[in-house]
Scaffold this active site. Structure first.
Site, PDB file in Angstrom:
ATOM      1  N   LYS A  93       0.831  -1.208   0.000  1.00  0.00           N
ATOM      2  CA  LYS A  93       0.000   0.000   0.000  1.00  0.00           C
ATOM      3  C   LYS A  93       0.866   1.259   0.000  1.00  0.00           C
ATOM      4  O   LYS A  93       0.549   2.231  -0.677  1.00  0.00           O
ATOM      5  CB  LYS A  93      -0.959  -0.018   1.194  1.00  0.00           C
ATOM      6  CG  LYS A  93      -2.072  -1.062   1.032  1.00  0.00           C
ATOM      7  CD  LYS A  93      -3.115  -0.918   2.125  1.00  0.00           C
ATOM      8  CE  LYS A  93      -4.063  -2.092   2.196  1.00  0.00           C
ATOM      9  NZ  LYS A  93      -5.200  -1.995   1.291  1.00  0.00           N
ATOM     10  N   GLU A 121      -2.909   6.450   7.721  1.00  0.00           N
ATOM     11  CA  GLU A 121      -3.458   7.467   6.823  1.00  0.00           C
ATOM     12  C   GLU A 121      -4.664   8.117   7.471  1.00  0.00           C
ATOM     13  O   GLU A 121      -5.267   7.566   8.403  1.00  0.00           O
ATOM     14  CB  GLU A 121      -3.789   6.877   5.437  1.00  0.00           C
ATOM     15  CG  GLU A 121      -4.872   5.849   5.412  1.00  0.00           C
ATOM     16  CD  GLU A 121      -5.113   5.254   4.026  1.00  0.00           C
ATOM     17  OE1 GLU A 121      -4.140   5.030   3.276  1.00  0.00           O
ATOM     18  OE2 GLU A 121      -6.284   4.992   3.701  1.00  0.00           O
ATOM     19  N   ARG A 166      -6.023  -7.189 -10.912  1.00  0.00           N
ATOM     20  CA  ARG A 166      -6.711  -8.435 -11.313  1.00  0.00           C
ATOM     21  C   ARG A 166      -8.150  -8.104 -11.645  1.00  0.00           C
ATOM     22  O   ARG A 166      -8.568  -6.957 -11.544  1.00  0.00           O
ATOM     23  CB  ARG A 166      -6.700  -9.398 -10.123  1.00  0.00           C
ATOM     24  CG  ARG A 166      -7.294  -8.688  -8.902  1.00  0.00           C
ATOM     25  CD  ARG A 166      -7.661  -9.588  -7.790  1.00  0.00           C
ATOM     26  NE  ARG A 166      -7.831  -8.842  -6.557  1.00  0.00           N
ATOM     27  CZ  ARG A 166      -8.944  -8.250  -6.160  1.00  0.00           C
ATOM     28  NH1 ARG A 166     -10.018  -8.297  -6.916  1.00  0.00           N
ATOM     29  NH2 ARG A 166      -9.011  -7.601  -5.011  1.00  0.00           N
TER      30      ARG A 166
END
Ligand code: ADP
Length: 501
Positions: free
Chosen positions: A118, A202, A294
């Site tokens: 991430k 975050e 994906r």
């Protein structure tokens, strides 16, 4: 360009079946693999050939890179489609497939690795011009650093596992007291779940929407976006209902998100299908959240409105074909909704409910209904894997038509033997705020709170009725004040309790 003739589908359940459907349309042979528990699974029956790869736990079957490649080689496949979940975002797998001279139907292993972290992906996407959620772009080193950055970012904030996924490894921190104890727990959880203890923080975006953009890119540098998907109906940070277009954003924001997503993937040199996820705040500012390298679970709603088969696109791109359309050719039409049918008990905190399906009636038929199912009547849903058993998708000329069609299809859907999320979706779909499109990621919590309150009110009323009956009061008795109502209620509850003894 190389024509693919035979594909091993390294997955199970509904997604394996869905991929095989496209393979058949393209005249490509399909090879299924299965674990012990899946010997009689639908995807095994659906394939042209099927091979066992080990015992039931996925670590001994669907996650065994060596066995998958061995079967692909021995059965004469020229490509592997990973589906979603399992090894779909494992860069080692993509690398091993290519090293075995097989085609991996997906992006390059370097993109998978980059987007798997991430913090790394936040850094790369910010450099590529996307706004990212305020916060760190590398994991925190220690508690001192954590305290310092938390002060800078401000509360509430989220602790996230760097390699996390599936809504796991995330913690909401409301104030400084919660920070250090949660950090310690999060680190050890991340280590056991994702094999890496790295944590970063975050900013928590309040009243958020999760809106994502589907993209496709070929090896000649052509890239397009195929509209957005609104995925804010979530439980435990996991999506359960998705729809397109989003009722929350307008065409200008839609275009801006799409164009920025395309520009970013061009800059990072992405290939094949992918999804850029954004968090959108209540003022419609959007921030990059993560990229999935994906096919997504919810891809069918995009297919319904664009008429484009995303699995076919994935295969053609992997063969080295250029995209057969440009951005101007993509004209989404109408509205589509997906409900994820899980073998779970929605009245018991969505606890998994595996077991044998005794009766199954799919809502097949009628205009605008698609069902991607991985089960059949008599099948025993195994305990070992994700409890998603099917996806119900409806299309309508507009949002209300899609919602009404979904309600109709859910009412036609009958599953006996296991609990599923079907009754829960009927409650979601008739909620006035859902119908108005007035919801964010807190919708399910709110719905559950409202339902609990309603249950309590019904319980209170029934207690008062019992009291009036037991005391042989007249039906016209009127309580004089709140204290009296409470006394009647308590007495009624007591009578109900005695009756149950
Ligand atoms: P995962 O990779 O585990 O799926 P994501 O980063 O995609 O995790 O986030 C999953 C969900 O968690 C989002 O859809 C959203 O509901 C919530 N979420 C994640 N980050 C934030 C944030 N910064 N602020 C508010 N909600 C968030």
């Amino acid at each position: 360009m190389m024509k693919i003739k035979k594909v091993l589908v390294a997955n199970r359940g509904e997604i394996a079946v869905r991929i095989m459907r496209t393979l058949r349309e393209m005249d490509i042979k399909s090879v299924a693999v299965y674990s012990e528990a899946d010997r009689k699974a639908l995807h095994v029956r659906f394939a042209d050939e099927a091979y066992p790869i080990g015992s039931s736990p996925s670590s001994e079957s669907y996650l065994r890179i060596d066995k998958l490649i061995d079967v692909a080689k021995k059965s004469g496949c020229d490509a592997i489609h990973p589906g979603y979940g399992f090894l779909a975002e494992n860069s080692e797998f993509a690398k091993a497939v290519r090293n075995s001279e097989l085609i991996f139907i997906g992006p390059d292993h370097k993109s998978i690795e980059l987007m798997g972290s991430k913090t790394e992906s936040r850094k790369a996407m910010e450099e590529a011009g996307l706004p990212v959620v305020p916060g760190l772009k590398k994991p925190v080193r220690d508690e001192d650093e954590l305290l310092k950055f938390a002060m800078e970012i401000g509360y509430p904030l989220l602790l996230k596992a760097d390699l996390g996924g599936g809504g796991k490894g995330m913690r909401l921190i409301k104030n400084e007291e919660e920070l250090i104890p949660s950090y310690k727990l999060a680190g050890s959880e991340a280590l056991s779940s994702f094999g890496n203890p790295s944590i970063y923080i975050e900013k928590y975006i309040e009243e958020p929407h999760h809106i994502e953009i589907q993209i496709l890119m070929d090896e000649y540098g052509n890239a397009v976006y195929l509209g957005e998907r609104e995925c804010s109906i979530q439980r435990r940070y996991q999506k359960v209902v998705e729809e397109t277009p989003s009722p929350f954003i307008d065409d200008a924001i839609r275009r801006k998100m799409g164009e920025m997503a395309v520009s970013a993937i061009k800059k990072v040199g992405y290939l094949n299908a992918g999804t850029i996820e954004f968090i959108v705040d209540k003022d419609k500012n959007f921030y990059f959240l993560e990229m999935n390298t994906r096919l997504q679970v919810e891809h069918p709603i995009t297919e319904m409105v664009t008429g484009i088969d995303l699995v076919r696109c994935q295969i053609e791109i992997a063969e080295g074909s250029p995209l057969p359309f440009s951005q101007e050719d993509i004209k989404p039409r109408g509205s589509a909704i997906e409900c994820r049918i899980y073998a779970e008990d929605p009245d018991n905190d969505f606890a998994p409910c595996p077991g044998k399906i005794l009766r199954l009636q799919n809502p097949e038929g009628g205009i605008g209904v698609r069902i991607d199912s991985g089960v059949y009547e008599g099948f025993e849903v195994p305990i070992f894997y994700d409890p998603l058993i099917a996806k119900l998708v409806t299309w309508g000329r507009d949002r209300l038509e899609a919602i009404n069609r979904m309600r109709r299809a859910l009412l036609e859907y009958h599953i006996v033997g296991i609990k599923t999320t079907i009754p829960f979706f009927l409650r979601v779909l008739q909620h006035p705020d859902f119908i108005k499109g007035n919801y964010n990621t807190h919708f399910i919590e709110r719905l559950e709170r409202e339902e609990k309150k309603l249950d309590e009110t019904v319980e209170d009323l029934s207690a008062v009725v019992t009291y009036l009956k037991m005391e042989e009061k007249s039906k016209n008795s009127i309580p004089q004040n709140k204290k009296e109502i409470n006394r009647w209620k308590m007495m009624g509850l007591w009578y109900n309790f005695l009756n149950r003894l």
